[in-house]
Structures are given as C-alpha cells and as structure tokens.
Enzyme design. Structure first.
Site, PDB file in Angstrom:
ATOM      1  N   ASP A 113       0.832  -1.213   0.000  1.00  7.11           N
ATOM      2  CA  ASP A 113       0.000   0.000   0.000  1.00  7.11           C
ATOM      3  C   ASP A 113       0.859   1.252   0.000  1.00  7.11           C
ATOM      4  O   ASP A 113       2.050   1.195   0.294  1.00  7.11           O
ATOM      5  CB  ASP A 113      -0.827   0.036   1.288  1.00  7.11           C
ATOM      6  CG  ASP A 113      -2.095  -0.796   1.183  1.00  7.11           C
ATOM      7  OD1 ASP A 113      -2.374  -1.292   0.087  1.00  7.11           O
ATOM      8  OD2 ASP A 113      -2.783  -0.921   2.211  1.00  7.11           O
ATOM      9  N   MET A 119      -7.407   9.173   9.953  1.00  4.99           N
ATOM     10  CA  MET A 119      -8.149   9.632   8.765  1.00  4.99           C
ATOM     11  C   MET A 119      -9.067  10.795   9.149  1.00  4.99           C
ATOM     12  O   MET A 119     -10.215  10.864   8.707  1.00  4.99           O
ATOM     13  CB  MET A 119      -8.988   8.470   8.190  1.00  4.99           C
ATOM     14  CG  MET A 119      -8.142   7.328   7.688  1.00  4.99           C
ATOM     15  SD  MET A 119      -9.122   5.925   7.163  1.00  4.99           S
ATOM     16  CE  MET A 119      -9.558   5.209   8.723  1.00  4.99           C
ATOM     17  N   LYS A 142      -4.114   2.933  -2.736  1.00  3.21           N
ATOM     18  CA  LYS A 142      -5.106   3.176  -1.679  1.00  3.21           C
ATOM     19  C   LYS A 142      -4.715   4.327  -0.788  1.00  3.21           C
ATOM     20  O   LYS A 142      -4.301   4.161   0.341  1.00  3.21           O
ATOM     21  CB  LYS A 142      -5.423   1.928  -0.864  1.00  3.21           C
ATOM     22  CG  LYS A 142      -6.501   1.129  -1.539  1.00  3.21           C
ATOM     23  CD  LYS A 142      -6.974  -0.037  -0.742  1.00  3.21           C
ATOM     24  CE  LYS A 142      -8.186   0.279   0.065  1.00  3.21           C
ATOM     25  NZ  LYS A 142      -8.024   0.132   1.464  1.00  3.21           N
TER      26      LYS A 142
HETATM   27  C1  LIG Z   1      -6.273   3.711   6.313  1.00  7.72           C
HETATM   28  S1  LIG Z   1      -5.627   4.217   7.846  1.00  7.72           S
HETATM   29  C2  LIG Z   1      -4.459   2.932   8.117  1.00  7.72           C
HETATM   30  C3  LIG Z   1      -3.917   2.893   9.517  1.00  7.72           C
HETATM   31  C4  LIG Z   1      -2.871   1.840   9.715  1.00  7.72           C
HETATM   32  N1  LIG Z   1      -3.407   0.523   9.533  1.00  7.72           N
HETATM   33  C5  LIG Z   1      -2.230   1.931  11.098  1.00  7.72           C
HETATM   34  O1  LIG Z   1      -2.388   1.026  11.918  1.00  7.72           O
HETATM   35  O2  LIG Z   1      -1.518   2.923  11.341  1.00  7.72           O
HETATM   36  C6  LIG Z   1      -4.633   5.567   7.355  1.00  7.72           C
HETATM   37  C7  LIG Z   1      -4.503   6.624   8.429  1.00  7.72           C
HETATM   38  O3  LIG Z   1      -3.505   6.260   9.365  1.00  7.72           O
HETATM   39  C8  LIG Z   1      -2.868   7.412   9.860  1.00  7.72           C
HETATM   40  N2  LIG Z   1      -1.428   7.312   9.577  1.00  7.72           N
HETATM   41  C9  LIG Z   1      -0.804   6.291   8.988  1.00  7.72           C
HETATM   42  N3  LIG Z   1       0.522   6.492   8.956  1.00  7.72           N
HETATM   43  C10 LIG Z   1       0.745   7.669   9.551  1.00  7.72           C
HETATM   44  C11 LIG Z   1       1.897   8.424   9.868  1.00  7.72           C
HETATM   45  N4  LIG Z   1       3.124   7.998   9.544  1.00  7.72           N
HETATM   46  N5  LIG Z   1       1.753   9.608  10.507  1.00  7.72           N
HETATM   47  C12 LIG Z   1       0.533  10.047  10.864  1.00  7.72           C
HETATM   48  N6  LIG Z   1      -0.600   9.375  10.599  1.00  7.72           N
HETATM   49  C13 LIG Z   1      -0.498   8.201   9.960  1.00  7.72           C
HETATM   50  C14 LIG Z   1      -3.510   8.609   9.176  1.00  7.72           C
HETATM   51  O4  LIG Z   1      -4.552   9.077  10.003  1.00  7.72           O
HETATM   52  C15 LIG Z   1      -4.054   7.982   7.929  1.00  7.72           C
HETATM   53  O5  LIG Z   1      -5.135   8.717   7.408  1.00  7.72           O
END
Ligand SMILES: C[S@@+](CC[C@H](N)C(=O)[O-])C[C@H]1O[C@@H](n2cnc3c(N)ncnc32)[C@H](O)[C@@H]1O
Length: 236
Positions: free
Chosen positions: A33, A167, A55
């Site tokens: 992803d 998100m 995605k």
């Molecule tokens: C579809 S969700 C997936 C989350 C992922 N499975 C997790 O456990 O971190 C995507 C969201 O995760 C958060 N996110 C993921 N990586 C990030 C990062 N490095 N810094 C800040 N927010 C992050 C954001 O809110 C983003 O919109």
C-alpha cells in the site's frame, strides 16, 4: 501457497517486526500500500515481484474488491505472498476483509501485527497516550466513515481520557464541532503529520482552533490532557 498479511509499521522502515522481515525474506511477490514504506521492500528477494496497489484517501488506485481478487490470484500462483500494509493490518486497514477473501478461497494465511500509527507515532515522539493520574483510557476512532453506510457508527461522546483520530483531517471541522458538544473547547490537541518519517511535523492547538491549522496528511489527532503533559515535559 500462503499469504502473510503484514503490518509495515507507522512509517520508519526500522519499525517493522523481525517476524515480518523473515516472511519478506522468502516472498515470491509483495503487494503493498501507499502507507507502507518502500524501503521495507528491500527485505524481499531482488527477483520478487513488487506490486503497488495504492489506496490513498480519495485516490483509490484499485478498489478493495480488486485488491482482494489480486491477492487470491497471486496466492494461487505462488508459494509465498506478502501483503504489506501500513501500521497494523487490522487497525483501519481492511485486513479483515482480505482474510475473509482468502478464507472463501481456502487459502492459508498468517497475520503479522505491525506498530499502528495510532500508538507508534505518539510513542516515538515521547508522548504517552496513557499516564498515571492523567489518562487511564484511550479510544482510537476513524474520522472518515464509509459514506455508503446506512447509519453512522461514530458517536463523538466517547468517554476515554485520550481520543486518537485516524483519517481525521478531511472532516476535521465537522468532527471537532461534534466533539466540543462533549468536551471542553480548550481541550489540548496535537496533530502528528508523517509520524516517524523524516518529514514528521507536530502541530498543537485546542479543540476550538485545531481545524484552522494547515495540516498535511497522513496525520493523526490526539485529543486530551496527555497533550498538555507532553507539552509540559518538553517545554513546548
Ligand atoms: C487507512 S488508515 C491505516 C492505519 C494503519 N493501519 C495503522 O495502523 O496505522 C490511514 C490513516 O492512518 C494514519 N497514519 C498512517 N501512517 C501515519 C503516519 N506515519 N503519521 C501520521 N498518521 C499516519 C492517518 O490518520 C491515515 O489517514
């Protein structure tokens, strides 16, 4: 054939588990992803096929159904398939839907947890999401629900001391307005942009003013007194 559904961690390529690295070492194909750090692909053999399935919010390169179908196809064609997802595969990662598709097709799988951005990003900053006498509970919630749902399952009257929103940037204005019905508008808020990555950035505010800030994604919001604690500890 076996599919390893792997959590790639929050961003920093070193925040992946040893178990995940061992699975990657023997991968014939890796489907990854946009939030999975591409540096992690170096753990897979050079000749392993690397398939980007995208995605990103608002820019779906492939639909979830197409991704499920592709994983099944790849599993039927190869011994070891890695499905690499940002953070933890089951924290707003739709990993559950992917294993259901594998089950329907009698394909063996193993889920390897990852460090979720919800906890890993604040922890790597030194921001404790729980703290004795300050916060004894945490809720992790999506700021963006599937718009096709008949009825919203997100009700902003959560009682946990710390609220963490993933998100949550697209709807930040509406969501903070809802939360202010239940929490003081001066409640401290911290936004972590690109947590654990070189362009990581932290923005502070309150429930009342955080939506006025210029916020870049990916980002999480942390709401609660732990943010004040963090600011006090590090003199922000
Ligand atoms: C579809 S969700 C997936 C989350 C992922 N499975 C997790 O456990 O971190 C995507 C969201 O995760 C958060 N996110 C993921 N990586 C990030 C990062 N490095 N810094 C800040 N927010 C992050 C954001 O809110 C983003 O919109």
């Amino acid at each position: 054939m076996v599919v390893y559904l792997i959590g790639a961690g929050p961003g920093d390529a070193d925040l992946i588990t040893l178990k995940a690295v061992k699975a990657l070492n023997k991968a014939d194909v890796v489907l990854y992803d946009y939030l999975a750090n591409e540096e992690i692909l170096a753990h897979a053999p050079e000749d392993a096929e690397k398939i980007y399935v995208g995605k990103k919010a608002g820019q779906h390169y492939k639909t979830q159904d197409q991704i499920n179908e592709l994983i099944v196809q790849q599993a039927k064609a190869h011994e070891n398939v890695v499905r690499l997802k940002g953070g933890d595969p089951f924290v707003f990662g739709r990993g559950g839907e992917e294993i259901l598709a594998l089950m329907e097709n009698d394909i063996k799988f193993e889920v390897i947890p990852g460090v979720t951005s919800a906890i890993g990003a604040p922890t790597s900053l030194g921001l404790p999401v729980t703290h004795r006498a300050v916060a004894t509970s945490v809720t992790i919630v999506t700021g963006h629900e599937d718009p096709t749902k008949a009825e919203s399952q997100v009700h902003w009257d959560y009682t946990a001391d710390t609220l963490i929103i993933l998100m949550g940037i697209g709807n930040i204005r509406q969501n903070t307005a809802e939360i202010m019905k239940y929490r003081d508008k001066q409640t401290p808020v911290c936004v972590i942009e690109s947590g654990t990555l070189p362009d990581e950035n932290v923005i502070f505010g309150t429930l009342e003013n955080i939506s006025e800030k210029d916020i870049q994604t990916p980002a999480i919001l942390i709401i609660g007194e732990v943010v004040k604690l963090y600011k006090d500890i590090y003199n922000y």
